[in-house]
Write a protein that holds these residues in place. Structure first.
Motif, PDB file in Angstrom:
ATOM      1  N   HIS A  75       0.832  -1.204   0.000  1.00 62.88           N
ATOM      2  CA  HIS A  75       0.000   0.000   0.000  1.00 62.88           C
ATOM      3  C   HIS A  75       0.860   1.245   0.000  1.00 62.88           C
ATOM      4  O   HIS A  75       1.849   1.332   0.729  1.00 62.88           O
ATOM      5  CB  HIS A  75      -0.900   0.017   1.238  1.00 62.88           C
ATOM      6  CG  HIS A  75      -1.865  -1.119   1.257  1.00 62.88           C
ATOM      7  ND1 HIS A  75      -1.596  -2.310   1.904  1.00 62.88           N
ATOM      8  CD2 HIS A  75      -3.069  -1.267   0.690  1.00 62.88           C
ATOM      9  CE1 HIS A  75      -2.613  -3.129   1.744  1.00 62.88           C
ATOM     10  NE2 HIS A  75      -3.518  -2.524   1.006  1.00 62.88           N
ATOM     11  N   GLY A  76       0.478   2.211  -0.824  1.00 65.17           N
ATOM     12  CA  GLY A  76       1.142   3.496  -0.844  1.00 65.17           C
ATOM     13  C   GLY A  76       0.631   4.376   0.280  1.00 65.17           C
ATOM     14  O   GLY A  76      -0.325   4.034   0.993  1.00 65.17           O
ATOM     15  N   LEU A  77       1.262   5.504   0.451  1.00 63.00           N
ATOM     16  CA  LEU A  77       0.832   6.443   1.475  1.00 63.00           C
ATOM     17  C   LEU A  77      -0.493   7.085   1.073  1.00 63.00           C
ATOM     18  O   LEU A  77      -0.670   7.447  -0.090  1.00 63.00           O
ATOM     19  CB  LEU A  77       1.878   7.536   1.665  1.00 63.00           C
ATOM     20  CG  LEU A  77       3.221   7.067   2.218  1.00 63.00           C
ATOM     21  CD1 LEU A  77       4.223   8.214   2.203  1.00 63.00           C
ATOM     22  CD2 LEU A  77       3.052   6.512   3.626  1.00 63.00           C
ATOM     23  N   PRO A  78      -1.409   7.228   2.014  1.00 62.57           N
ATOM     24  CA  PRO A  78      -2.672   7.903   1.689  1.00 62.57           C
ATOM     25  C   PRO A  78      -2.427   9.377   1.410  1.00 62.57           C
ATOM     26  O   PRO A  78      -1.438   9.941   1.867  1.00 62.57           O
ATOM     27  CB  PRO A  78      -3.513   7.704   2.953  1.00 62.57           C
ATOM     28  CG  PRO A  78      -2.545   7.422   4.036  1.00 62.57           C
ATOM     29  CD  PRO A  78      -1.342   6.790   3.405  1.00 62.57           C
ATOM     30  N   PRO A  79      -3.324  10.004   0.652  1.00 59.94           N
ATOM     31  CA  PRO A  79      -3.174  11.437   0.380  1.00 59.94           C
ATOM     32  C   PRO A  79      -3.192  12.231   1.681  1.00 59.94           C
ATOM     33  O   PRO A  79      -3.891  11.872   2.626  1.00 59.94           O
ATOM     34  CB  PRO A  79      -4.388  11.777  -0.488  1.00 59.94           C
ATOM     35  CG  PRO A  79      -4.978  10.491  -0.899  1.00 59.94           C
ATOM     36  CD  PRO A  79      -4.505   9.434   0.046  1.00 59.94           C
ATOM     37  N   ARG A  80      -2.421  13.276   1.726  1.00 60.17           N
ATOM     38  CA  ARG A  80      -2.383  14.148   2.901  1.00 60.17           C
ATOM     39  C   ARG A  80      -3.315  15.317   2.710  1.00 60.17           C
ATOM     40  O   ARG A  80      -3.407  15.867   1.616  1.00 60.17           O
ATOM     41  CB  ARG A  80      -0.972  14.655   3.136  1.00 60.17           C
ATOM     42  CG  ARG A  80      -0.001  13.522   3.411  1.00 60.17           C
ATOM     43  CD  ARG A  80       1.349  14.054   3.620  1.00 60.17           C
ATOM     44  NE  ARG A  80       1.714  13.763   4.996  1.00 60.17           N
ATOM     45  CZ  ARG A  80       2.869  14.065   5.501  1.00 60.17           C
ATOM     46  NH1 ARG A  80       3.744  14.722   4.794  1.00 60.17           N
ATOM     47  NH2 ARG A  80       3.163  13.752   6.748  1.00 60.17           N
ATOM     48  N   ASP A  81      -3.974  15.682   3.767  1.00 61.10           N
ATOM     49  CA  ASP A  81      -4.874  16.840   3.713  1.00 61.10           C
ATOM     50  C   ASP A  81      -4.138  18.125   3.926  1.00 61.10           C
ATOM     51  O   ASP A  81      -3.147  18.234   4.496  1.00 61.10           O
ATOM     52  CB  ASP A  81      -5.971  16.704   4.770  1.00 61.10           C
ATOM     53  CG  ASP A  81      -6.873  15.519   4.463  1.00 61.10           C
ATOM     54  OD1 ASP A  81      -7.028  15.186   3.280  1.00 61.10           O
ATOM     55  OD2 ASP A  81      -7.411  14.938   5.414  1.00 61.10           O
TER      56      ASP A  81
END
Length: 104
Positions: free
Chosen positions: A98-104
């Motif tokens: 899994h890649g890193l989730p998008p950052r807010d």
């Protein structure tokens, strides 16, 4: 469904080039159907640490998310095509990371 990318890493040794070429010829249309992207491959990966050095070809693909990666792998057309890979290689692993989730 997560918006994080998913990467698929495969490690295998090609022992029958003719069978493996049959797999390669049909691979990319199916990969593209699932929004997969070829990232890179290496026939001589370098292991910096670990008890068992990795041999053979290392391949990395990127998908927009986990669902797309699973859909690609479970696609009946891909599974049928994979019989050529199974006949032409000694597979060590196919792993989804899994890649890193998008950052807010």
């Amino acid at each position: 469904m997560s918006d994080a990318p998913a990467y698929v890493i495969a490690n295998f040794i090609v022992h029958d080039k003719d069978e493996y070429r049959k797999y390669e010829k049909g691979f990319f249309p199916i990969l593209n159907r699932h929004q997969g992207e070829f990232f890179t491959f290496d026939d001589k990966p370098v292991t910096f640490e670990g008890a068992e050095p990795r041999e053979g070809r290392m391949v990395i693909f990127k998908f927009p998310n986990e669902d797309a990666a699973k859909s690609w792998y479970n696609d009946p057309d891909y599974q049928q095509l994979s019989e050529f890979r199974r006949a032409g290689t000694d597979l060590k692993f196919i792993t989804m990371v899994h890649g890193l989730p998008p950052r807010d």
